[in-house]
Design an enzyme around this catalytic site. Sequence first.
Site, short mmCIF file in Angstrom:
data_model
loop_
_atom_site.label_atom_id
_atom_site.label_comp_id
_atom_site.label_asym_id
_atom_site.label_seq_id
_atom_site.Cartn_x
_atom_site.Cartn_y
_atom_site.Cartn_z
NE ARG A 1 4.30 -1.32 9.51
CZ ARG A 1 4.05 -2.38 8.73
NH1 ARG A 1 5.04 -3.14 8.29
NH2 ARG A 1 2.81 -2.67 8.39
CE LYS B 1 -1.58 -0.41 -6.08
NZ LYS B 1 -1.47 -1.08 -7.37
CB THR C 1 -3.73 1.75 1.54
OG1 THR C 1 -3.52 1.54 0.17
CG2 THR C 1 -3.01 0.71 2.32
CE1 TYR D 1 1.31 -0.17 -3.72
CE2 TYR D 1 0.27 0.00 -1.55
CZ TYR D 1 0.40 -0.64 -2.77
OH TYR D 1 -0.40 -1.72 -3.06
CB SER E 1 -4.49 -1.06 -1.94
OG SER E 1 -4.19 -1.09 -0.59
CG ASP F 1 1.30 -0.07 10.77
OD1 ASP F 1 1.33 -0.01 9.53
OD2 ASP F 1 1.89 -0.95 11.43
CG ASN G 1 9.17 -7.23 -5.88
OD1 ASN G 1 10.22 -7.43 -5.26
ND2 ASN G 1 7.99 -7.28 -5.30
#
Length: 337
Positions: free
Chosen positions: A293, A154, A127, A150, A125, A296, A35
């Site tokens: 979205r 983490k 999140t 994802y 993160s 979110d 990436n």
Amino acid sequence: MQILVTGGAGYIGSHTLVEIYKAGHTAVVVDNLSNSSKESLKRVAELCEVKEFPFYQLDIRDKETLAEMFVNHKFDACIHFAGLKAVGESVEKPWLYYENNINGTLVLIEMLEKHNCKNIIFSSSATVYGEPAEIPITEQCPKGVCTNPYSWTKSMLEQVLMDVQKADKEWNVVLLRYFNPIGAHKSGRIGENPNGIPNNLMPYITQVAIGKREKLNVFGNDYNTADGTGVRDYIHVVDLAKAHVCALQAIEKQCGLGVYNIGTGKGYSVLDVVKTFERVNDLKIPYTIKSRRPGDIAEYYCNPQKAEKELGWKAENDLEDMCRDSWNWQRNNPNGY
Ligand code: NAD
Ligand code: UFG
């Protein structure tokens, strides 16, 4: 210190390399360039005024190649950025994310242990908090139910690293929970370079500004926030990079386990970001309101005081700086690297 930087060619890794060199450390970079591109490292070398870095194009899951690299260098610490990070893709291909992020980190830990480098800074993160139990989020706030694979990688990797440190107190583990990194180096030479259509807000805005995208889709204006749009704690990527330098200092002092929120402590809505971007750059960003979205969260921002107290780190740039520097990067590099 001599630092192993995994994923060093990426967005946050490249900015961190500049700061760790500025602080007098040296680095060896490993990245599979899945990436990113080598051009970022060339530009980092220019900014650091070094000829080039030791760089290995390798996949951290490949134990043999990683082992060969370890034969050539001795490390005092590792800053571990390497991982896949696209939330939507992780929902479509969960196995890819678990395999790359978890397996990669397990191989890396094994190699670090084997070569007696028991110091690691991990890119975690915000999140991991899921739907936060309280705002502003402190590190006391319990981790939550993640909304995508994802984020689970983490959360799980935090647990793995905590257990490694618990089992062997020679390990120093610093988990940095990044909030929303945006912005770019002031030089405009390095910045965020997403592949294809950007998933994240700021690169989308800068691509609208440069004329690559027609207008921004604002995902929802019916949240329970001041203007109805989602609120986040945006952090300048150079401030975030400097947090890693502070974490290295903590590691030198044998910090054991450290968990830190890395944000500014201020929440801004999508429309705050759009308006600030327009004002400081004297540009118009056309936008349209779309539905929310999936996955979110309405609002989150952190309390960053623990990082200030224990690491001596504090964000210095504000939203205006972030908007100015993001645009400066995009304007100077319309097609990225
Ligand atoms: P990035 O994609 O720009 O950088 C990650 C780098 O890791 C890339 O250069 C990629 O090529 C490399 N990589 C991926 N898998 C690899 C593997 N198996 N072996 C070797 N190299 C590999 O992403 P970034 O924004 O710089 O993020 C860096 C880290 O911070 C990631 O772990 C990411 O999950 C985490 N993070 C990012 C954000 C964000 O919003 N950017 C927020 C929180 C956490
Ligand atoms: N948004 C839009 N339009 C877009 C993109 C985003 O309105 O085109 C909105 C989102 O709905 C959200 C806000 O802008 O309200 C920020 O969205 P981002 O996609 O930029 O960032 P997220 O907060 O969703 O997630 C980011 C990273 C994650 C990371 C997390 C916390 O993508 O990997 O920050 O660090 F985990």
